[in-house]
Design a protein around this motif. Structure first.
Motif, PDB file in Angstrom:
ATOM      1  N   ALA A 104       6.175  -3.356   6.159  1.00 48.88           N
ATOM      2  CA  ALA A 104       5.248  -4.477   6.312  1.00 48.88           C
ATOM      3  C   ALA A 104       5.396  -5.121   7.694  1.00 48.88           C
ATOM      4  O   ALA A 104       4.406  -5.425   8.365  1.00 48.88           O
ATOM      5  N   VAL A 105       6.639  -5.332   8.111  1.00 46.78           N
ATOM      6  CA  VAL A 105       6.889  -5.912   9.435  1.00 46.78           C
ATOM      7  C   VAL A 105       6.284  -5.028  10.520  1.00 46.78           C
ATOM      8  O   VAL A 105       5.605  -5.517  11.437  1.00 46.78           O
ATOM      9  N   GLU A 106       6.499  -3.720  10.415  1.00 44.12           N
ATOM     10  CA  GLU A 106       5.974  -2.790  11.409  1.00 44.12           C
ATOM     11  C   GLU A 106       4.451  -2.807  11.448  1.00 44.12           C
ATOM     12  O   GLU A 106       3.844  -2.819  12.523  1.00 44.12           O
ATOM     13  N   LYS A 107       3.827  -2.827  10.252  1.00 48.39           N
ATOM     14  CA  LYS A 107       2.365  -2.792  10.184  1.00 48.39           C
ATOM     15  C   LYS A 107       1.752  -4.099  10.679  1.00 48.39           C
ATOM     16  O   LYS A 107       0.692  -4.089  11.336  1.00 48.39           O
ATOM     17  N   ILE A 108       2.384  -5.227  10.381  1.00 45.67           N
ATOM     18  CA  ILE A 108       1.864  -6.511  10.858  1.00 45.67           C
ATOM     19  C   ILE A 108       1.901  -6.548  12.386  1.00 45.67           C
ATOM     20  O   ILE A 108       0.972  -7.012  13.047  1.00 45.67           O
TER      21      ILE A 108
END
Length: 256
Positions: free
Chosen positions: A41-45
């Motif tokens: 999620a952090v990477e995609k955000i």
């Protein structure tokens, strides 16, 4: 106005259901990607820069609040929490910058969320929309432990239902289709899979040490290395039970 959305949930069926429900809003919402863990999620955000994130609160590697703490304020999208646990704190916080959806997501409730997003999208990165004393840690503390994590386990015995307090449980052991609950004085058998129990229990209270064992951290007396070099945990029960730590969980146990 069309805006980019990211769906974050460790359960594939939950992601699929939400994506399906959002299809009717395709003229407003473009689902740019999905994430199945907090780390992802952090990477995609950071890479997709979504306007809104439908974010599962409880995930195995990190919870939603840990995810949000890793995002710079300037890059913070609108957050719509998704959760299987209703809590008054979530309803209260609904009046600020986030909304929440109970799983399984109800289409009418999603329609209400979409109405809120239509009003707030122009202010996605507007820090002024947050309360001046806001912090994700403060919000997390509102949710724990009074309802966010499981507090009792129901055990069916004949025509009775016994409530076992989670604080009394030493460990859970998976045995084929069933799970055995161990307390200091009793054992109980339930038909809830260990993987489902783990998602509902506070990770600060219980740790997975093996695919078949979920253990109360406070009930671990010591961590011992065997002659073969494998780790075992020794429990504080009457039998001083020793349980093998699977190689997949050694790092987690060493970090206790």
């Amino acid at each position: 106005m069309s805006y980019k959305a990211l769906i974050v949930d460790d359960e594939p069926l939950a992601r699929m259901r939400l994506r399906s429900l959002l299809d009717q809003y395709s003229s407003e919402v473009e689902i740019v990607d999905e994430a199945s863990s907090g780390t992802m999620a952090v990477e995609k955000i950071q890479s997709c820069a979504p306007d809104v994130v439908f974010l599962d609160i409880q995930m195995p590697d990190m919870d939603a609040f840990e995810v949000l703490q890793k995002i710079d304020d300037d890059d913070m999208p609108l957050i719509v929490f998704t959760t299987a646990y209703e809590n008054f704190a979530l309803r209260a916080f609904e009046e600020n910058t986030v909304d929440y959806l109970l799983k399984p997501v109800d289409p009418e409730r999603l329609a209400s969320t979409m109405d809120k997003l239509r009003k707030r999208i122009p202010e996605v990165t507007n820090e002024a929309s947050l309360p001046s004393d806001f912090s994700w840690d403060k919000f997390r503390s509102m949710l724990n432990p009074g309802g966010f994590y499981m507090q009792r386990v129901q055990v069916k015995i004949g025509d009775r239902i016994i409530l076992v307090n989670v604080d009394e449980i030493i460990r859970f052991q998976s045995e084929e289709k069933y799970t055995t609950i161990y307390t200091l004085n009793n054992q109980y058998v339930i038909d809830t899979p260990l993987v489902d129990l783990e998602k509902k229990l506070d990770p600060r209270q219980f740790v997975r040490i093996h695919r078949a064992h979920l253990v109360s951290i406070d009930c671990i007396a010591e961590i011992r290395k065997s002659d073969a070099g494998r780790l075992n945990v020794v429990l504080r029960d009457k039998m001083h039970t020793q349980l093998l730590v699977s190689r997949n969980f050694v790092k987690k146990v060493r970090s206790l």
